[in-house]
Scaffold this motif. Structure first.
Motif, PDB file in Angstrom:
ATOM      1  N   ARG A  21      -6.136  -8.201  -6.070  1.00 31.94           N
ATOM      2  CA  ARG A  21      -6.535  -7.802  -4.731  1.00 31.94           C
ATOM      3  C   ARG A  21      -8.047  -7.597  -4.617  1.00 31.94           C
ATOM      4  NH1 ARG A  21      -7.860  -3.829  -1.301  1.00 31.94           N
ATOM      5  NH2 ARG A  21      -6.843  -3.773   0.741  1.00 31.94           N
ATOM      6  N   GLY A  22      -8.638  -6.963  -5.634  1.00 32.37           N
ATOM      7  CA  GLY A  22     -10.075  -6.701  -5.573  1.00 32.37           C
ATOM      8  C   GLY A  22     -10.886  -7.967  -5.413  1.00 32.37           C
ATOM      9  N   ARG A  23     -10.565  -8.990  -6.235  1.00 32.07           N
ATOM     10  CA  ARG A  23     -11.303 -10.257  -6.134  1.00 32.07           C
ATOM     11  C   ARG A  23     -11.037 -10.955  -4.805  1.00 32.07           C
ATOM     12  NH1 ARG A  23     -10.326 -14.496  -9.637  1.00 32.07           N
ATOM     13  NH2 ARG A  23      -8.179 -13.794  -9.878  1.00 32.07           N
ATOM     14  N   LEU A  24      -9.779 -10.933  -4.352  1.00 30.26           N
ATOM     15  CA  LEU A  24      -9.427 -11.624  -3.109  1.00 30.26           C
ATOM     16  C   LEU A  24     -10.082 -10.970  -1.903  1.00 30.26           C
ATOM     17  CD1 LEU A  24      -5.647 -12.278  -3.852  1.00 30.26           C
ATOM     18  CD2 LEU A  24      -7.419 -14.027  -3.603  1.00 30.26           C
ATOM     19  N   ILE A  25     -10.025  -9.655  -1.838  1.00 25.96           N
ATOM     20  CA  ILE A  25     -10.614  -8.980  -0.673  1.00 25.96           C
ATOM     21  C   ILE A  25     -12.123  -9.138  -0.679  1.00 25.96           C
ATOM     22  CG2 ILE A  25     -10.983  -6.650  -1.612  1.00 25.96           C
ATOM     23  CD1 ILE A  25      -9.417  -7.455   1.787  1.00 25.96           C
ATOM     24  N   ALA A  26     -12.734  -9.134  -1.868  1.00 26.21           N
ATOM     25  CA  ALA A  26     -14.183  -9.336  -1.945  1.00 26.21           C
ATOM     26  C   ALA A  26     -14.554 -10.733  -1.460  1.00 26.21           C
ATOM     27  CB  ALA A  26     -14.671  -9.121  -3.378  1.00 26.21           C
ATOM     28  N   ALA A  27     -13.765 -11.734  -1.855  1.00 27.86           N
ATOM     29  CA  ALA A  27     -14.046 -13.109  -1.422  1.00 27.86           C
ATOM     30  C   ALA A  27     -13.880 -13.254   0.086  1.00 27.86           C
ATOM     31  CB  ALA A  27     -13.128 -14.078  -2.154  1.00 27.86           C
ATOM     32  N   LEU A  28     -12.875 -12.605   0.661  1.00 25.44           N
ATOM     33  CA  LEU A  28     -12.655 -12.711   2.104  1.00 25.44           C
ATOM     34  C   LEU A  28     -13.713 -11.934   2.888  1.00 25.44           C
ATOM     35  CD1 LEU A  28      -8.764 -12.504   2.261  1.00 25.44           C
ATOM     36  CD2 LEU A  28     -10.192 -14.445   2.952  1.00 25.44           C
ATOM     37  N   ILE A  29     -14.170 -10.817   2.359  1.00 24.70           N
ATOM     38  CA  ILE A  29     -15.254 -10.088   3.038  1.00 24.70           C
ATOM     39  C   ILE A  29     -16.537 -10.914   3.008  1.00 24.70           C
ATOM     40  CG2 ILE A  29     -16.732  -8.045   2.926  1.00 24.70           C
ATOM     41  CD1 ILE A  29     -14.271  -6.471   2.013  1.00 24.70           C
ATOM     42  N   ARG A  30     -16.778 -11.581   1.868  1.00 19.22           N
ATOM     43  CA  ARG A  30     -17.947 -12.459   1.808  1.00 19.22           C
ATOM     44  C   ARG A  30     -17.832 -13.563   2.852  1.00 19.22           C
ATOM     45  NH1 ARG A  30     -18.271 -17.246   0.069  1.00 19.22           N
ATOM     46  NH2 ARG A  30     -16.326 -17.102  -1.114  1.00 19.22           N
ATOM     47  N   ALA A  31     -16.615 -14.112   3.033  1.00 14.67           N
ATOM     48  CA  ALA A  31     -16.427 -15.225   3.969  1.00 14.67           C
ATOM     49  C   ALA A  31     -16.489 -14.779   5.426  1.00 14.67           C
ATOM     50  CB  ALA A  31     -15.089 -15.906   3.687  1.00 14.67           C
TER      51      ALA A  31
END
Length: 416
Positions: A21-31
């Motif tokens: 979740r941490g990596r996924l949410i970070a990637a989506l916030i970046r996007a």
């Protein structure tokens, strides 16, 4: 894709949610540049996963699948908002990213967690909100978990988290790791966040899982990542040393029956010696820099525990002195509680219990407070206090094994 869905699909999805979740949410916030939108889109993606993977089986790269679906869900949500025209550029950019991802091998998801931590710990947010928001986004802790860590109500913590996300959006806080001149004002909050993530993994969780290793591993990874960016910072070294010296004991923390084994009863042969050696070396390097701090002091306390050949050889007077220094720089109720316990072990249980009683207004909802109070009261023959405190500790425990351990201690205490 496999032809048949795995029978344990929900469990596997829950594990992905915990671990990625941490990596996924970070990637989506970046996007997307939007905390609320990223969290909603990822939640949508997991709902889609339950539907599609149940019919078609899990993909080879579940994380890449979730990221792509999350990106598309973000596009759909933006299109449905009333200010669609104003967000046309953002929608176009997300669509371009989605188009590039189609037809290609699933890439490794870039690890933006460190950027996310520094964004959450921006000085525009108050210190409590910085820590809470990072625990929610990077650590994946629930609002209830975070509220418990801060001894707050779940409603109040939910409101705090919502305000923090909105403030980041309105203030246009950049999503990046800051340059060295900006580190000092944010590093303390970042280190505190990482340690709280570790503690949430180390402390007892619901049911029969007293140690959530994934959160501990996550915290250790982030500390290592920080150290590569600032290899000469003694407090980063101290934090990493502290977590390694603590986690080195995880193999001895549960007995064969799953019951909690206290530190003084653990088989020290089961401790991870390589992890201990690394932690001690890090602590030595940090101390040699001559800039002592709170995490170095806590790591020094941990070092005294793991360096003792037996529980009888633990240097409790030295630990009590270290806690005195720690309480001087970090006079929180929890530190004062641990200081009192150390002084009780060093031979002053009466003074320790008196100090603990003064902490009742601050720590009445903190389970370790009641467990410590019960233990010291029992030693002093104050059976009624000990029994009441053990009952309170059992009621607040989140681990079944811990409840059984405390109940066994309670059974040995006689009333006054």
């Amino acid at each position: 894709m496999s032809d048949r869905p795995p029978p344990d699909l929900k469990d596997r999805i829950a594990r992905i949610l915990r671990e990625d979740r941490g990596r996924l949410i970070a990637a989506l916030i970046r996007a997307t540049g939007d905390f609320h939108l990223a969290e909603d889109a990822l939640s949508d993606a997991f709902e889609k996963a339950l539907q599609h993977w149940g019919r078609s089986g899990m993909p080879d790269r579940p994380d890449a699948w979730l990221l792509q679906v999350g990106r598309r869900q973000a596009i759909d949500r933006l299109r449905k908002q009333s200010r669609h025209a104003a967000q046309a550029g953002e929608i176009r950019r997300l669509m371009d990213e989605d188009q590039e991802a189609q037809g290609a091998l699933p890439p490794e998801i870039p690890d933006d967690r460190l950027k996310l931590i520094f964004t959450c710990c921006h000085p525009a947010l108050d210190p409590k909100s910085r820590v809470a928001l990072t625990l929610r986004t990077v650590g994946g802790l629930t609002t209830r978990d975070i509220a418990r860590a801060f001894l707050d109500s779940e409603i109040a913590m939910g409101q705090r988290l919502s305000r923090a996300k909105s403030k980041i959006a309105k203030a246009g806080i950049p999503y990046r790791v800051p340059d060295p001149p900006e580190w000092e004002e944010r590093l303390g909050a970042v280190l505190t966040v990482i340690y709280l993530v570790f503690n949430e993994g180390w402390s007892a969780g619901p049911g029969e899982a007293p140690i959530r290793s994934t959160l501990c591993d996550e915290a250790i990874f982030l500390a290592r990542l920080l150290l590569t960016l600032a290899p000469d910072d003694p407090e980063i070294e101290g934090l990493l040393a502290l977590m390694l010296l603590t986690f080195a004991r995880h193999g001895a923390r549960l007995g064969p029956d799953g019951a909690v084994v206290t530190l003084d009863e653990q088989d020290r042969g089961l401790w991870n010696s390589a992890m201990i050696d690394e932690g001690l070396a890090l602590l030595d390097r940090a101390v040699a820099r001559g800039r002592p701090g709170a995490f170095q002091l806590q790591a020094a306390i941990g070092a005294l525990h793991v360096q003792a050949a037996s529980p009888a050889e633990v240097d409790w007077p030295q630990i009590a002195l270290l806690y005195d220094r720690l309480a001087a720089v970090m006079p929180t109720p929890v530190v004062r509680l641990n200081r009192a316990v150390a002084h009780a072990e060093a031979g002053a249980p009466e003074a320790a219990l008196s100090e603990i009683e003064t902490l009742l207004p601050d720590l009445d909802l903190y389970q370790p407070f009641h467990a410590a109070r019960a233990d010291i009261a029992a030693r002093l023959g104050q059976g009624d206090v000990a029994r009441a405190s053990y009952r309170a500790a059992i009621e607040m425990s989140r681990s079944d094994t811990e409840k059984r351990w405390l109940a066994a201690r309670l059974a040995r205490v006689r009333p006054d």
